[in-house]
Design an enzyme around this catalytic site. Sequence first.
Site, PDB file in Angstrom:
ATOM      1  N   GLN A 281       0.838  -1.202   0.000  1.00 54.77           N
ATOM      2  CA  GLN A 281       0.000   0.000   0.000  1.00 54.77           C
ATOM      3  C   GLN A 281       0.870   1.247   0.000  1.00 54.77           C
ATOM      4  O   GLN A 281       0.588   2.226  -0.685  1.00 54.77           O
ATOM      5  CB  GLN A 281      -0.932   0.020   1.227  1.00 54.77           C
ATOM      6  CG  GLN A 281      -2.023   1.096   1.164  1.00 54.77           C
ATOM      7  CD  GLN A 281      -3.050   0.807   0.074  1.00 54.77           C
ATOM      8  OE1 GLN A 281      -3.341  -0.362  -0.237  1.00 54.77           O
ATOM      9  NE2 GLN A 281      -3.568   1.860  -0.530  1.00 54.77           N
ATOM     10  N   ALA A 312      -5.560   5.010  -1.713  1.00 52.80           N
ATOM     11  CA  ALA A 312      -5.776   5.093  -0.266  1.00 52.80           C
ATOM     12  C   ALA A 312      -4.459   5.264   0.471  1.00 52.80           C
ATOM     13  O   ALA A 312      -3.475   4.585   0.164  1.00 52.80           O
ATOM     14  CB  ALA A 312      -6.490   3.842   0.218  1.00 52.80           C
ATOM     15  N   GLU A 374     -17.595   2.374  -6.493  1.00 52.02           N
ATOM     16  CA  GLU A 374     -16.677   1.376  -7.049  1.00 52.02           C
ATOM     17  C   GLU A 374     -17.430   0.080  -7.261  1.00 52.02           C
ATOM     18  O   GLU A 374     -17.502  -0.744  -6.346  1.00 52.02           O
ATOM     19  CB  GLU A 374     -15.483   1.154  -6.105  1.00 52.02           C
ATOM     20  CG  GLU A 374     -14.533   2.327  -6.030  1.00 52.02           C
ATOM     21  CD  GLU A 374     -13.249   1.980  -5.276  1.00 52.02           C
ATOM     22  OE1 GLU A 374     -13.160   0.850  -4.760  1.00 52.02           O
ATOM     23  OE2 GLU A 374     -12.356   2.830  -5.227  1.00 52.02           O
ATOM     24  N   HIS A 377     -15.298  -3.284  -5.957  1.00 52.32           N
ATOM     25  CA  HIS A 377     -14.694  -3.540  -4.647  1.00 52.32           C
ATOM     26  C   HIS A 377     -15.692  -4.270  -3.737  1.00 52.32           C
ATOM     27  O   HIS A 377     -16.710  -3.719  -3.318  1.00 52.32           O
ATOM     28  CB  HIS A 377     -14.267  -2.208  -4.000  1.00 52.32           C
ATOM     29  CG  HIS A 377     -13.562  -2.367  -2.688  1.00 52.32           C
ATOM     30  ND1 HIS A 377     -12.194  -2.209  -2.537  1.00 52.32           N
ATOM     31  CD2 HIS A 377     -14.027  -2.657  -1.440  1.00 52.32           C
ATOM     32  CE1 HIS A 377     -11.853  -2.388  -1.277  1.00 52.32           C
ATOM     33  NE2 HIS A 377     -12.968  -2.669  -0.587  1.00 52.32           N
TER      34      HIS A 377
HETATM   35 ZN    ZN Z   1     -10.593  -2.288  -3.884  1.00 53.60          ZN
END
Ligand code: ZN
Length: 421
Positions: A281, A312, A374, A377
């Site tokens: 990430q 994110a 989204e 997701h």
């Molecule tokens: Zn995602």
Amino acid sequence: MESGRGTEYRKRPGESIQHRRRPSEGGERRRRPSEGTEYRRRQPEGTEYRRRQPEGTEYRRRQPEGTEHRRRQPDGTEHRRRQPDGTEYRRRPSEDTGYRRETSENRKPRRRAPEDVLYTQRSEKSTEHRSGSGGYKPRYRGNIRRVRQRNLRVGIFLLVLLVGIAGAVNAIKAKQQEAAAQAYAEQQAKKEIQEAEEKEEDNGLKLADESEKDQWYLKLVNAKNPMTQEDVPEVATETIDANGYQVDARIMGDLEDMFADAQAAGRNPVICSAFRSWDTQEYLYQNKIQRVMAEEGLSQEEAAVEAGTVVAVPGTSEHQIGLAVDIVSSEYMNLDEKQMETEDQQWLMENSWKYGFILRYPLNKSDITGIIFEPWHYRYVGKEAAKEIYEQDITLEEYLGAEPVGSSQAIESDSEEETLE
Ligand SMILES: [Zn+2]
């Protein structure tokens, strides 16, 4: 007058026989043989006198005047009063002995007996007033004043008493009313609470229990609930497919079931992102910052803000806890809103909840999730929560009763851009 005529006949003696021949008029004859009849007749005039005597019954009545007295005696006590003068005293002895003592001085106050009681009491108190006034009249007036004053005091006292009682009664009534009003208000409040609860139940808003919120599959991660690197739970991951994507080992079974059923239904969805370590990430985020700096000529700080709206920030992505999976149609692999129009996505959106997955960032919920729509997701929350969230058309934040993230910082995507080219 007739006797007068008869007298004329008798004065003529010779004609007296003629008179006898008139026997029919005999009533007068008998009276004639005796000349003195006149006298006798006059006597009978006295008879009148005698007759008057019997008429004199009045006279008889007058004789026994005492009889009248006797008749009155039985009728009323008045007669007794008149005969013995002192009898008056005898009648009144029925009253108080205190009253008798005073009677020797004055009779008038006795006659007004009801006031006397007060009179005697006050007279005993103040002898000066008696002597000073000189007679009983002024004393009596003074007594009247005193009686009136006392009556006035008594009256005022009674009035005050009544007012006090009325005030007390009113106070009690007011208290009772207040208590009743309070009870009514409490009842109304209870009713409102009950109604609100019933309304919630009617709306079908069944939210997570407090104990349920602590479950691993309901862990909330968003911009308002970020994790530090130390906070990130250690997740035992398992590889889900040939591409090497990994997820929390505990959701493997459900995820495999979902894919198997999708394929059985003729669909062919594919995973494009799953578990990300903190490093991954961080790498995605820093990579995005570099690209923004290069493409838009921004400083690193400006680029970091810009990158945060697309990728994110580490610690805020569900991909870091192994419960999120980005799934796209094998026929359309772009990460945009058209993704939802694919048959693969349609099938997932309708059936994912049966396997414990929800579409985590639905349309028109950005103000709550902080993430744009989204349609790829998916987040594992367990079958029970997934069912409630799906049927109630709510978000995970709502189901957990968490504070909305707000749309001001809603990022465009938390996906791995690089893998989608
Ligand atoms: Zn995602």
